[in-house]
Design a protein around this motif. Structure first.
Motif, PDB file in Angstrom:
ATOM      1  N   GLU A  12      -7.467  -3.397   2.696  1.00  0.00           N
ATOM      2  CA  GLU A  12      -8.299  -2.346   3.279  1.00  0.00           C
ATOM      3  C   GLU A  12      -7.880  -2.064   4.716  1.00  0.00           C
ATOM      4  OE1 GLU A  12     -10.483  -0.451   1.857  1.00  0.00           O
ATOM      5  OE2 GLU A  12     -10.160  -1.433  -0.086  1.00  0.00           O
ATOM      6  N   VAL A  13      -7.562  -3.155   5.481  1.00  0.00           N
ATOM      7  CA  VAL A  13      -7.119  -2.987   6.879  1.00  0.00           C
ATOM      8  C   VAL A  13      -5.819  -2.186   6.918  1.00  0.00           C
ATOM      9  CG1 VAL A  13      -6.306  -4.224   8.920  1.00  0.00           C
ATOM     10  CG2 VAL A  13      -8.273  -5.087   7.658  1.00  0.00           C
TER      11      VAL A  13
ATOM     12  N   SER B 126      -4.731   1.499   8.670  1.00  0.00           N
ATOM     13  CA  SER B 126      -3.572   1.668   9.556  1.00  0.00           C
ATOM     14  C   SER B 126      -2.672   2.822   9.069  1.00  0.00           C
ATOM     15  CB  SER B 126      -2.776   0.369   9.617  1.00  0.00           C
ATOM     16  OG  SER B 126      -1.612   0.536  10.391  1.00  0.00           O
ATOM     17  N   ILE B 127      -2.484   2.929   7.734  1.00  0.00           N
ATOM     18  CA  ILE B 127      -1.652   4.011   7.176  1.00  0.00           C
ATOM     19  C   ILE B 127      -2.256   5.364   7.486  1.00  0.00           C
ATOM     20  CG2 ILE B 127      -0.905   5.058   4.993  1.00  0.00           C
ATOM     21  CD1 ILE B 127      -0.552   2.182   3.929  1.00  0.00           C
ATOM     22  N   GLU B 128      -3.576   5.472   7.410  1.00  0.00           N
ATOM     23  CA  GLU B 128      -4.249   6.736   7.710  1.00  0.00           C
ATOM     24  C   GLU B 128      -4.052   7.125   9.173  1.00  0.00           C
ATOM     25  OE1 GLU B 128      -8.254   6.210   6.532  1.00  0.00           O
ATOM     26  OE2 GLU B 128      -7.834   6.247   4.369  1.00  0.00           O
ATOM     27  N   GLU B 129      -4.140   6.129  10.087  1.00  0.00           N
ATOM     28  CA  GLU B 129      -3.950   6.419  11.516  1.00  0.00           C
ATOM     29  C   GLU B 129      -2.529   6.902  11.779  1.00  0.00           C
ATOM     30  OE1 GLU B 129      -4.967   2.778  13.408  1.00  0.00           O
ATOM     31  OE2 GLU B 129      -7.143   3.012  13.147  1.00  0.00           O
ATOM     32  N   LYS B 130      -1.531   6.246  11.113  1.00  0.00           N
ATOM     33  CA  LYS B 130      -0.130   6.659  11.285  1.00  0.00           C
ATOM     34  C   LYS B 130       0.067   8.085  10.762  1.00  0.00           C
ATOM     35  CE  LYS B 130       1.497   2.591  12.738  1.00  0.00           C
ATOM     36  NZ  LYS B 130       2.073   2.406  14.075  1.00  0.00           N
ATOM     37  N   ALA B 131      -0.575   8.405   9.656  1.00  0.00           N
ATOM     38  CA  ALA B 131      -0.429   9.738   9.079  1.00  0.00           C
ATOM     39  C   ALA B 131      -0.973  10.807  10.007  1.00  0.00           C
ATOM     40  CB  ALA B 131      -1.137   9.804   7.715  1.00  0.00           C
ATOM     41  N   VAL B 132      -2.131  10.502  10.681  1.00  0.00           N
ATOM     42  CA  VAL B 132      -2.722  11.463  11.625  1.00  0.00           C
ATOM     43  C   VAL B 132      -1.751  11.695  12.795  1.00  0.00           C
ATOM     44  CG1 VAL B 132      -4.603  11.819  13.256  1.00  0.00           C
ATOM     45  CG2 VAL B 132      -5.085  10.962  10.963  1.00  0.00           C
ATOM     46  N   ALA B 133      -1.156  10.591  13.303  1.00  0.00           N
ATOM     47  CA  ALA B 133      -0.219  10.709  14.423  1.00  0.00           C
ATOM     48  C   ALA B 133       1.003  11.547  14.027  1.00  0.00           C
ATOM     49  CB  ALA B 133       0.210   9.316  14.883  1.00  0.00           C
ATOM     50  N   VAL B 134       1.526  11.350  12.801  1.00  0.00           N
ATOM     51  CA  VAL B 134       2.679  12.117  12.340  1.00  0.00           C
ATOM     52  C   VAL B 134       2.338  13.596  12.244  1.00  0.00           C
ATOM     53  CG1 VAL B 134       4.180  12.534  10.346  1.00  0.00           C
ATOM     54  CG2 VAL B 134       3.775  10.195  11.142  1.00  0.00           C
ATOM     55  N   GLN B 135       1.132  13.899  11.767  1.00  0.00           N
ATOM     56  CA  GLN B 135       0.715  15.292  11.620  1.00  0.00           C
ATOM     57  C   GLN B 135       0.641  15.989  12.973  1.00  0.00           C
ATOM     58  OE1 GLN B 135       0.379  16.836   8.756  1.00  0.00           O
ATOM     59  NE2 GLN B 135      -0.109  18.771   9.774  1.00  0.00           N
TER      60      GLN B 135
ATOM     61  N   VAL C  33       7.177   7.803  11.087  1.00  0.00           N
ATOM     62  CA  VAL C  33       7.302   7.801   9.625  1.00  0.00           C
ATOM     63  C   VAL C  33       7.817   6.457   9.127  1.00  0.00           C
ATOM     64  CG1 VAL C  33       8.572   8.818   7.681  1.00  0.00           C
ATOM     65  CG2 VAL C  33       7.591  10.293   9.438  1.00  0.00           C
ATOM     66  N   MET C  34       8.785   5.860   9.849  1.00  0.00           N
ATOM     67  CA  MET C  34       9.331   4.565   9.442  1.00  0.00           C
ATOM     68  C   MET C  34       8.261   3.474   9.523  1.00  0.00           C
ATOM     69  SD  MET C  34      13.115   4.749  11.248  1.00  0.00           S
ATOM     70  CE  MET C  34      13.497   3.064  10.835  1.00  0.00           C
ATOM     71  N   GLU C  35       7.433   3.501  10.596  1.00  0.00           N
ATOM     72  CA  GLU C  35       6.358   2.514  10.719  1.00  0.00           C
ATOM     73  C   GLU C  35       5.354   2.672   9.572  1.00  0.00           C
ATOM     74  OE1 GLU C  35       4.662   3.078  14.537  1.00  0.00           O
ATOM     75  OE2 GLU C  35       6.388   2.305  15.659  1.00  0.00           O
ATOM     76  N   ARG C  36       5.030   3.926   9.208  1.00  0.00           N
ATOM     77  CA  ARG C  36       4.072   4.147   8.125  1.00  0.00           C
ATOM     78  C   ARG C  36       4.636   3.625   6.793  1.00  0.00           C
ATOM     79  NH1 ARG C  36       2.656  10.228   6.604  1.00  0.00           N
ATOM     80  NH2 ARG C  36       4.827  10.041   5.914  1.00  0.00           N
ATOM     81  N   GLU C  37       5.945   3.805   6.544  1.00  0.00           N
ATOM     82  CA  GLU C  37       6.546   3.327   5.308  1.00  0.00           C
ATOM     83  C   GLU C  37       6.538   1.808   5.227  1.00  0.00           C
ATOM     84  OE1 GLU C  37       7.426   5.052   2.702  1.00  0.00           O
ATOM     85  OE2 GLU C  37       6.736   6.857   3.738  1.00  0.00           O
ATOM     86  N   ALA C  38       6.761   1.142   6.396  1.00  0.00           N
ATOM     87  CA  ALA C  38       6.742  -0.327   6.413  1.00  0.00           C
ATOM     88  C   ALA C  38       5.348  -0.850   6.050  1.00  0.00           C
ATOM     89  CB  ALA C  38       7.161  -0.824   7.795  1.00  0.00           C
ATOM     90  N   VAL C  39       4.311  -0.185   6.586  1.00  0.00           N
ATOM     91  CA  VAL C  39       2.940  -0.611   6.273  1.00  0.00           C
ATOM     92  C   VAL C  39       2.656  -0.393   4.784  1.00  0.00           C
ATOM     93  CG1 VAL C  39       0.502  -0.155   6.746  1.00  0.00           C
ATOM     94  CG2 VAL C  39       2.121  -0.204   8.624  1.00  0.00           C
ATOM     95  N   LYS C  40       3.139   0.707   4.255  1.00  0.00           N
ATOM     96  CA  LYS C  40       2.930   0.979   2.822  1.00  0.00           C
ATOM     97  C   LYS C  40       3.593  -0.090   1.960  1.00  0.00           C
ATOM     98  CE  LYS C  40       2.313   6.012   2.765  1.00  0.00           C
ATOM     99  NZ  LYS C  40       2.870   7.292   2.310  1.00  0.00           N
ATOM    100  N   GLN C  41       4.829  -0.516   2.349  1.00  0.00           N
ATOM    101  CA  GLN C  41       5.516  -1.552   1.582  1.00  0.00           C
ATOM    102  C   GLN C  41       4.730  -2.858   1.600  1.00  0.00           C
ATOM    103  OE1 GLN C  41       9.496  -1.855   3.082  1.00  0.00           O
ATOM    104  NE2 GLN C  41      10.138   0.161   2.260  1.00  0.00           N
TER     105      GLN C  41
ATOM    106  N   LEU D  82       1.083  -6.775  -1.190  1.00  0.00           N
ATOM    107  CA  LEU D  82      -0.222  -7.450  -1.326  1.00  0.00           C
ATOM    108  C   LEU D  82      -0.918  -7.056  -2.626  1.00  0.00           C
ATOM    109  CD1 LEU D  82      -1.559  -7.212   2.347  1.00  0.00           C
ATOM    110  CD2 LEU D  82      -0.835  -9.267   1.143  1.00  0.00           C
ATOM    111  N   GLU D  83      -0.779  -5.804  -3.026  1.00  0.00           N
ATOM    112  CA  GLU D  83      -1.418  -5.371  -4.277  1.00  0.00           C
ATOM    113  C   GLU D  83      -0.808  -6.073  -5.478  1.00  0.00           C
ATOM    114  OE1 GLU D  83      -0.995  -1.181  -4.179  1.00  0.00           O
ATOM    115  OE2 GLU D  83      -2.855  -0.838  -3.051  1.00  0.00           O
TER     116      GLU D  83
END
Length: 1222
Positions: free
Chosen positions: A339-340, A344-353, A879-887, A892-893
């Motif tokens: 969940e955390v 973080s992914i949502e915050e990165k997405a807002v910054a990219v936008q 974008v690279m930071e957001r992809e690392a968090v997604k990985q 974890l999933e």
């Protein structure tokens, strides 16, 4: 459609390839000196159109059409005509998509003749259909007037004039087709006559003869079957009698010897038992304490062992529960961390936008600066090149020159347009004056057209109001044909199956008058319905010969059938009111199901379906037998030692030596070194055999058992089995027959429903077709009238006025546009001259200003590009930071999914441990109860010892009685052995002579079979055998053995001929019906055509010759369908004959008739050969739009084309005031 071009090569006087191109759509003329080839061009057109009367082209045969008949080295004459087909409304049928149609006909010396359409070979009929569809029938022409043939029209016979009318109405093509169809009908009738003659003279007599011979053969064949049955019956009776005496003697000897042996054994056994009783009493006393004490100890040890295992399993259970709890806590932690990461992914997405939005602004700024830079640079280069701005393609001097040229052109076009407007105005006034004079005639035509349209709409409304669809009857007829085909196939199948099951058919004659046939229920095999198809073989074996027994209601009905029913074979009858059903007791059934399982042992009666009134008969046939279903072999293999122990343990429980002798032989066969069969198979095999044997031989059951494969196990110890190829075929065939009959009844019901619908639909269909025919006729009439109305002089004038007015509007508009354009070009010239002067004065100042702007814009562009690059790098990092968090989230999933799987497995293990703990608790309690019960059994042992003492006293008394019985039995044995020896020899001889005895002896003497000695007197049967042998010997000499195949072949030929005959007759009736309908349509069309042509004929003739009248009417005593002839009246007095007319009057009369026909249905073009003016008259030159001049050059015809000037064409068009196609 009109002729565009003609190509001749080797045709008559045109020796070399001659092209006649550029025909005018309206009026063409061919002129030249006599004999130079004018008419040969007309002949070439008639040749391509397919003329058959060669005298009209002035030759005796086709070979004369070749240049000098092939003697000049030219051996072929091809002629090609190219037709313009741009007018789709008058296109031939099937060629609407072709803008041009090229038709070629070629004749070769020797008589070969071929056609080509658009370069592809075509049949003559195809070419004729093409031309006939556009009213170009050259063999009955009204569009071709040959040289000197105008007055010959009046010399035609009435049928010939009628054919010209048919050609004009478009029905002549139908007459040609009708002649061909009538010839086809004659051929079909001759075919029917041949078939009838063949049927009457050859096939039917031969078929009748073969039918009689087949009856003799069937009688002889049935006699052979009956003879064989009687022979078998007599042999079986002799065998049974001898075997009965032998077996009874053998059995008696064995019984007596067995009794003697049994008595001896009983004597010794009783003595031994008396001694053993004494020993057992002492042993029981000694062993009582030892046995019971040891068992108590063993049970106590087992109870203690179970208690220890129970403690161990409880500890394992606790351990797994703790592990499960820890894994669940780890899963909750991973869910929290996921969940955390999502946040973080949502915050990165807002910054990219946000960064992308800023990037778009930067890109826009860079684009604007780049565009501005290019525009400044382009303008700089344009000023250097002498242009006023960068958007101009030419310099100012060139633009000034172009503007002056455009002013001159606009001025010229203005003058031309004003001249055209003046000319069109004069022509418009003239046409309007002509239009007013034709107005009344146009109103009359319009009213007539509206009336005809109303008639068409009225018929359409009536047609649409009918509750009927056009294809509804056709659909029902197709469904009817499909159902008939299916019914025929099902009937063939039923017939084939019935033929295969002929032996189960029970045929009889009514024994008394008005006999109620419902009393005879039928053969057993046809009264049942098998519920499980896999049990068919077992049910056939169970019922045996009873399947062919006949079920009746009472014994009186059966007696009547036997005495007066004229039965063709011996039958066994089951009267429902007297038959004693044999059924299995419910207790026995329950015992069998308990022993081998509910699904393994079923009563044969439960596997068949039948009517309730037949219950007693079905219980008699199927009620006393079990059907056993095979079980699967053991699923897990077991060691050989275990199998042997199990096998011999089973042997101890069975006491029937005969059966197990057979099983043992099978056992040793499978255990031989050559057969490496595992114990799993052996266990399954013997388990199945033992289950069946336990049902058959169990003391509580003792009921016959049958396997699905047809093996029989009798309680007496008799086993029957082995190969049964085709087992269950009889019941399976009957099952298929019942299904086919059911389907046949369904399809027959469906067919009757369809026929009822067709009958109900017939009146609507008839009314629909009548209205449809009326609609087609009225629409055709309307179409013809519209075509004539469109060619009305008033409409043509109105169209011409409309076109002239449109031309005036267009011309006035063009004058305004050209005037505006002229003024615009003049203004542009003044502006350009001013710009040139200004450009020379300001050129240096503008160049310096543009250099400064270019330099400033370039520096701004470099700074903006640098900012854009930095912003793009920043977005890439985010974008690279957001992809690392997604990985990381994905990893974890996957861990969470693995943990959930592990938790699920741990839950299963915990449940298994709980089940084990419960099982151990139950076993512990059970052993404890057994220990308590054994302690009670020691008291029962004391009671057994006292019973042994009493039994010992009874044995002493029995021993004295046995000794007396043995002496009596010894004497009886010797006498019985002599009788057994004689009968044994007779049985062996019968088996050796008749091999079938060994396979069918099980049915000898059984009720309901062919060997039922109780219902049939053997002495009478032997007398019938002798009599039948004599009859068959005499009949066999006269019988044709191949008659069945010969009869079937002759019957097939008869059916094929009848089918062909019916097909031919159906085709004839359909063709005749179609011809009748088409004749009626033709009659209506000709009637309409005659009325219109007569009207025009009289009008034209009275115009050409004032005070005269003319008409077409049938000859006296005939109808107009028999022919037509021309009649003329002067001053109201009708002439009796045309011979009273002068030559000029005849020419005008013929001309009026031709023009009336042309006016009714115009052809695509018309050919007049020296009709009104000859080829050298001045009118030919003045009026033709295109003139072709023919002349001889070196003995060969040539053609030269001359086109009239445009002014001459306009004058010619105004003079004739009509469009006429050549």
């Amino acid at each position: 459609m009109y002729i565009k071009e003609i190509c001749l090569e080797g045709f008559k006087s045109y020796a070399s390839r001659t092209l006649v191109p550029g025909f005018d759509p309206f009026f063409n003329s061919i002129t030249g000196l006599n004999g130079c080839g004018k008419s040969n061009i007309l002949d070439s057109i008639c040749f391509v159109l397919g003329i058959t009367n060669l005298q009209q082209v002035r030759v005796a045969n086709l070979q004369e059409l070749v240049y000098k008949q092939g003697q000049a080295g030219i051996t072929e004459a091809p002629v090609s005509i190219i037709f313009d087909n741009s007018d789709r409304s008058r296109s031939p049928l099937g060629y609407e998509d072709h803008s041009e149609i090229t038709v070629t006909r070629q004749i070769v010396v020797g008589g070969r003749n071929k056609y080509l359409i658009n370069g592809k070979l075509a049949q003559p009929s195809q070419v004729q259909n093409l031309f006939h569809s556009v009213q170009l029938n050259v063999n009955n022409p009204y569009f071709v007037i040959m040289q000197g043939r105008i007055t010959k029209v009046l010399n035609m016979k009435p049928p010939e004039i009628l054919s010209m009318l048919e050609e004009a109405s478009g029905t002549r093509m139908y007459e040609t087709k009708k002649e061909f169809v009538l010839k086809t009908l004659d051929k079909k009738q001759s075919k029917v006559d041949e078939i009838n003659k063949l049927l009457d003279e050859e096939i039917l007599p031969a078929l009748e003869k073969l039918r009689k011979e087949r009856m003799q053969y069937v009688q002889w064949s049935n006699g052979n079957v009956e003879l064989d049955r009687l022979k078998r019956f007599c042999v079986a009776y002799d065998y049974v009698e001898a075997k009965r005496i032998r077996d009874s003697a053998v059995g008696e000897v064995q019984r007596l010897k067995a009794k003697v042996t049994e008595i001896d054994n009983d004597t010794e056994r009783v003595k031994v038992e008396i001694q053993d009783m004494e020993t057992n009493i002492s042993k029981l006393t000694a062993e009582k304490e030892a046995n019971l004490g040891g068992k108590v100890k063993a049970l106590s040890d087992e109870v203690d062992s179970l208690s220890k295992k129970l403690v161990q399993e409880v500890s394992v259970l606790n351990s797994k529960e703790d592990t499960l709890k820890g894994e669940k806590e780890n899963a909750e932690k991973i869910i929290h961390y996921i969940e955390v990461l999502k946040q973080s992914i949502e915050e990165k997405a807002v910054a990219v936008q946000k960064s992308k939005e800023g990037l778009a602004d930067l890109k826009k700024r860079v684009g604007d600066l780049s565009k501005s830079f290019k525009e400044h640079e382009k303008e700089y280069q344009a000023i250097v090149a002498g242009k006023s701005s960068g958007n101009e393609e030419k310099c100012l001097a060139d633009q000034l020159g172009d503007a002056k040229v455009a002013v001159g052109a606009a001025e010229t076009e203005l003058k031309q347009l004003r001249t055209k407007i003046s000319h069109c105005g004069k022509e418009l006034e003239e046409k309007r004056h002509q239009l007013m004079s034709k107005r009344d005639e146009a109103l009359e035509v319009e009213n007539e057209l509206n009336s005809r349209r109303k008639d068409v709409e009225k018929v359409k409304i009536e047609l649409e109001s009918l509750p009927h669809k056009e294809d509804q009857m056709e659909t029902l007829q197709k469904d009817c044909a499909i159902e008939l085909e299916l019914i025929q196939k099902l009937k063939d199948t039923v017939q084939d199956l019935s033929a295969q099951l002929a032996n189960v058919q029970f045929t009889y004659c009514d024994p008394v008058k008005k006999f109620d046939r419902s009393k005879v229920k039928g053969v057993v095999v046809k009264l049942i319905k098998v519920k499980d198809s896999s049990a068919m073989a077992a049910l056939e074996v169970t019922a045996g010969g009873k399947l062919f027994n006949v079920v009746v209601d009472t014994e009186n009905t059966g007696k009547q059938l036997l005495q007066n029913g004229d039965l063709r074979r011996r039958v066994t009858i089951i009267p429902l009111n007297k038959i004693q059903p044999s059924t299995v007791h419910p207790r026995v059934h329950q015992a069998a199901m308990k022993l081998v399982g509910k699904e393994n042992a079923k009563l044969a009666l439960s596997l068949v379906g039948y009517d309730e009134e037949l219950e007693s008969a079905m219980e008699y046939v199927f009620g006393a037998t079990f059907v056993y279903k095979t079980t699967d072999a053991a699923k897990e293999a077991c060691p050989s030692e275990c199998f042997y122990m199990w096998f011999f343990k089973q042997c101890e429980t069975i006491h029937y030596s005969l059966i197990w002798l057979e099983l043992m032989s099978k056992f040793y066969l499978y255990l031989s070194p050559e057969n490496n069969i595992n114990c799993q198979f052996m266990y399954g095999f013997f388990s199945f055999q033992l289950n069946v044997l336990q049902v058959a031989f169990n003391r509580e059951i003792r009921t016959p058992s049958v396997t699905l494969e047809g093996d029989i196990f009798q309680p007496s110890g008799l086993l029957t089995g082995g190969s049964r190829r085709g087992g269950g075929d009889l019941l399976r065939q009957l099952h298929d027959l019942a299904e086919c009959e059911s389907k046949l009844a369904g399809h027959q019901k469906r067919l009757s429903e369809i026929k009822m619908k067709i009958a109900d639909l017939q009146p609507l269909q008839k009314r629909f077709m009548h209205l449809k025919a009326q609609l087609e006729l009225k629409m055709h009439d309307l179409s013809l009238f519209q075509n004539r109305a469109e060619k009305n002089e008033y409409l043509k004038l109105a169209e011409m006025i409309k076109n002239i007015e449109q031309e005036l509007v267009v011309a006035n508009s063009a004058v305004k546009e050209k005037q505006t354009l002229y003024e615009k070009h003049v203004s542009a010239i003044l502006q350009l001259e001013k710009s040139i002067r200004d450009h020379e004065n300001n050129r240096e100042g503008r160049l310096k200003t543009l250099k400064r702007k270019i330099k400033a814009t370039k520096s701004q562009l470099l700074l903006a590009s640098k900012d854009l690059k930095e912003h793009e790098n920043e977005i890439e990092m985010l974008v690279m930071e957001r992809e690392a968090v997604k990985q990381e989230q994905s990893s974890l999933e996957s861990q969470l999914a693995s943990l959930r799987t592990q938790i699920y497995n741990l839950n299963l293990e915990v449940e298994e441990e709980l089940a084990k703990v419960d099982t151990l608790n139950k076993n512990h309690d059970q052993l404890q109860s057994e220990l308590d019960s054994i302690r009670l059994k020691s008291k029962e042992c004391d009671f057994q010892i006292s019973s042994f003492i009493k039994e010992q006293q009874k044995l002493q008394l029995k021993l004295s009685d046995i000794k007396l019985e043995r002496k009596r039995l010894d004497n009886e044995v010797k006498q019985t052995e002599r009788e057994q020896k004689d009968c044994s020899m007779k049985v062996d001889k019968l088996i050796e002579k008749h091999a079938w005895v060994a396979t069918e002896r099980q049915f000898f003497g059984k009720g309901g079979t062919d060997y039922d000695f109780a219902s049939c007197d053997p002495l009478k049967t032997r007398e019938e055998l002798d009599k039948l042998q004599a009859e068959q010997s005499s009949l066999g000499k006269r019988v044709n053995k191949k008659v069945v195949a010969m009869f079937e072949k002759a019957e097939d030929e008869y059916n094929n001929l009848m089918s062909k005959k019916n097909t031919v007759e159906n085709d004839k009736s359909k063709i005749k019906k179609t011809l009748e309908e088409l004749d009626e349509k033709k009659k209506e069309t000709l009637k309409v055509t005659l009325v219109k042509v007569n009207k025009d004929f009289g009008s034209i003739f009275s115009t050409l010759l004032p005070g005269a009248m003319a008409k077409l009417e049938p000859p006296e005593g005939c109808s107009f369908l028999d022919g037509l002839e021309a009649r003329v009246a002067f001053g109201g007095v009708w002439k009796q004959s045309l011979s009273e007319l002068s030559g000029g009057q005849k020419s005008l009369l013929a001309l009026s008739l031709i023009l009336a026909l042309l006016l009714f249905n115009p052809a695509p073009f018309y050919i007049l050969d020296e009709f009104i003016v000859v080829s050298l008259k001045e009118g030919m030159f003045n009026n033709a739009n295109v003139l072709f001049r023919t002349k001889f050059v070196d003995g060969v015809s040539t053609v030269q084309r001359t086109v009239a000037s445009k002014a001459e064409q306009v004058i010619s068009s105004a003079t004739y005031n009509r469009r006429k196609k050549w």
